[in-house]
Design a protein around this motif. Structure first.
Motif, PDB file in Angstrom:
ATOM      1  N   THR A   1       0.820  -1.208   0.000  1.00 21.77           N
ATOM      2  CA  THR A   1       0.000   0.000   0.000  1.00 21.77           C
ATOM      3  C   THR A   1       0.856   1.260   0.000  1.00 21.77           C
ATOM      4  OG1 THR A   1      -1.683  -1.191   1.244  1.00 21.77           O
ATOM      5  CG2 THR A   1      -1.843   1.204   1.205  1.00 21.77           C
TER       6      THR A   1
ATOM      7  N   SER B   1       2.021   4.777   0.782  1.00 23.15           N
ATOM      8  CA  SER B   1       1.818   5.584   1.980  1.00 23.15           C
ATOM      9  C   SER B   1       2.428   6.962   1.845  1.00 23.15           C
ATOM     10  CB  SER B   1       2.403   4.859   3.198  1.00 23.15           C
ATOM     11  OG  SER B   1       1.800   3.601   3.360  1.00 23.15           O
TER      12      SER B   1
ATOM     13  N   TYR C   1       3.089  11.462   4.392  1.00 20.45           N
ATOM     14  CA  TYR C   1       3.512  10.065   4.552  1.00 20.45           C
ATOM     15  C   TYR C   1       2.825   9.427   5.743  1.00 20.45           C
ATOM     16  CZ  TYR C   1       6.779  12.301   7.847  1.00 20.45           C
ATOM     17  OH  TYR C   1       7.336  13.064   8.864  1.00 20.45           O
ATOM     18  N   ASN C   2       2.915   8.110   5.789  1.00 20.57           N
ATOM     19  CA  ASN C   2       2.273   7.332   6.838  1.00 20.57           C
ATOM     20  C   ASN C   2       3.006   7.464   8.168  1.00 20.57           C
ATOM     21  OD1 ASN C   2       1.777   4.578   8.379  1.00 20.57           O
ATOM     22  ND2 ASN C   2       0.092   4.823   6.928  1.00 20.57           N
TER      23      ASN C   2
END
Length: 297
Positions: free
Chosen positions: A21, A23, A44-45
């Motif tokens: 995924t 991110s 960003y994640n």
């Protein structure tokens, strides 16, 4: 490296990103006036808070050239990078742009033992009117009040959108993450284009963050900072304190001083009266003696 090999590697990298995924996200295509500047947010994640991030130039991620990094160098020529791990966004600022800066760029997060995670955008520098632009990318508002952003489109008849970076978009007036947003489209007589006027009402602290104007393929990031409202100073009615109430009354020492003065004056008055009576008595006595002497003669 041969172009076809780069293409194959890019396809493999793209497939790897599909299996893992993505991110990291940013805008798609920004248009900037020659000589101007641009700030690009790269979201960003949470798991990438402590990772190294960098800004890379080139169409293919595997063949791009690193420009600036959040470890070193943070500044290179007219490009700089900063990382806000609390908001989970690193921003890249490019100044004094020229047509030679037009290219594809990447927001990339380094990851150990696996391919980095990133997102690509295109920057177009033009001597003419940009396809989409705003008066300023940094806008400040106050909690509970409204803030207005105007997005200008060079294409006549174009219809714009207002989006929260990493969230949903609005094509018409509505609510965005619980905040009321009013969109008003009108024609710009000067540029013969459209102006999207965005008004966010009753701002909340959670409304701080990155947004974007969008029109077709063009996007322009805008950062809104919501400051806390300063406490209003209430009109205060003066109430006398116990100390001031006491001070407004005669003190015990003052009363004693007045009493001492009164008794002193009373004593002085009595003494003067006694002296005056003695003088009158002496004068009367002398007059009586004088009369007696006259009779004897």
């Amino acid at each position: 490296m041969a172009p076809h090999l780069l293409l194959v590697l890019h396809i493999l990298f793209f497939l790897a990103r599909l299996s893992d995924t993505q991110s990291v996200s940013t805008v798609r295509h920004v248009s900037v006036k020659q000589g101007g500047s641009i700030t690009i947010p790269c979201l960003y994640n949470q798991r990438y808070r402590n990772n190294v991030k960098y800004w890379c130039r080139g169409y293919y991620w595997l063949g791009c050239s690193s420009v600036v990094r959040t470890d070193h160098p943070k500044t290179s020529g007219k490009t700089s990078v900063s990382d806000d791990i609390n908001q989970r966004v690193f921003t890249v600022t490019m100044t004094s742009l020229s047509p030679s800066d037009s290219d594809c760029y990447w927001c990339i997060v380094e990851r150990k033992y696996k391919a980095g995670d990133g997102d690509r955008l295109q920057i177009s520098v033009t001597p003419d009117t940009p396809g989409l632009y705003v008066d300023q990318q940094e806008v400040t508002g106050v909690e509970g009040q409204n803030v207005t952003v105007q997005c200008y489109y060079s294409e006549a008849g174009a219809r714009g959108r207002w989006c929260r970076m990493g969230g949903k978009c609005l094509l018409n007036s509505g609510t965005l993450d619980g905040t009321s947003v009013t969109l008003h489209q009108q024609t710009n007589i000067v540029t013969n284009g459209n102006v999207l006027t965005v008004t966010m009402s009753a701002l909340r602290m959670v409304d701080s963050g990155w947004y974007r104007c969008a029109n077709g393929y063009y996007q322009m990031p805008v950062h809104i900072t919501v400051n806390q409202q300063t406490t209003k100073q209430n009109t205060t009615t003066f109430m006398p304190t116990a100390q001031s109430a006491v001070s407004s009354q005669p003190s015990v020492s003052n009363i004693q001083t007045l009493e001492h003065t009164f008794f002193y004056l009373l004593k002085v008055g009595n003494a003067l009266l006694f002296l005056l009576c003695n003088i009158i008595g002496v004068v009367k006595l002398r007059e009586n003696r004088h009369q007696d002497d006259t009779k004897d003669v």
